[in-house]
Design an enzyme around this catalytic site. Sequence first.
Site, PDB file in Angstrom:
ATOM      1  N   SER A  43       0.772  -1.292  -0.021  1.00  0.00           N
ATOM      2  CA  SER A  43      -0.104   0.054   0.040  1.00  0.00           C
ATOM      3  C   SER A  43       0.824   1.288   0.038  1.00  0.00           C
ATOM      4  O   SER A  43       1.801   1.244   0.400  1.00  0.00           O
ATOM      5  CB  SER A  43      -0.905   0.037   1.380  1.00  0.00           C
ATOM      6  OG  SER A  43      -1.385   1.288   1.379  1.00  0.00           O
ATOM      7  N   TYR A  88      -1.813  -1.123  10.356  1.00  0.00           N
ATOM      8  CA  TYR A  88      -1.992  -1.109   8.861  1.00  0.00           C
ATOM      9  C   TYR A  88      -0.370  -0.910   8.153  1.00  0.00           C
ATOM     10  O   TYR A  88      -0.016  -1.695   7.337  1.00  0.00           O
ATOM     11  CB  TYR A  88      -3.090  -0.673   8.328  1.00  0.00           C
ATOM     12  CG  TYR A  88      -3.186  -0.705   6.819  1.00  0.00           C
ATOM     13  CD1 TYR A  88      -3.698  -1.949   6.137  1.00  0.00           C
ATOM     14  CD2 TYR A  88      -2.971   0.238   5.787  1.00  0.00           C
ATOM     15  CE1 TYR A  88      -3.781  -1.982   4.762  1.00  0.00           C
ATOM     16  CE2 TYR A  88      -2.981   0.054   4.422  1.00  0.00           C
ATOM     17  CZ  TYR A  88      -3.588  -1.298   4.117  1.00  0.00           C
ATOM     18  OH  TYR A  88      -3.778  -1.463   2.462  1.00  0.00           O
TER      19      TYR A  88
END
Length: 166
Positions: free
Chosen positions: A59, A72
């Site tokens: 990401s 995350y």
Amino acid sequence: VKALINNAGNNVVKPLDELSTATWREIMSVDLDSVFYMCRAFIPLLLKADRPSILNVASTFAIIGQAKMPVYCAAKGGVVSLTRQLAVDYGPRGLRVNSLCPGPTLSPRVRGYFERGLVDRKPVEDLVLLRRLAECHEIANVAAFLASDAASYVHGTAVVVDGGQT
């Protein structure tokens, strides 16, 4: 087996001081541990193939921070680091390993966040220079390229596909 694409992710929005150890481990398990397990299982098979590759989906939050998303961001940063290490260890044996760092993408999950009013779309789009979210196929096209022989000299890198978010 010619290529492996690891694409798993889960998230929770909480600052670090509000995260339980159980939640930390749960997100790490899905976002990072799964990449380890899949790579460990498939590398022996891939090493028998002609011009094999691994693509690990991370990401943009692996390379930039995001408020209240420490687990995350840490997990996806780990995916990028693990990818680099696998590239070092297995590149000399002919296995290409790369990571893909998508920016905001209008996936079914994200669309649901918008539709349920959990996230306001405009501020997310405003973070992207193209002022829109990626369509899933725009990310998939880059993933297909990176996994294919067309990317035969792309190795050990994190390819950012984010419309200018970073």
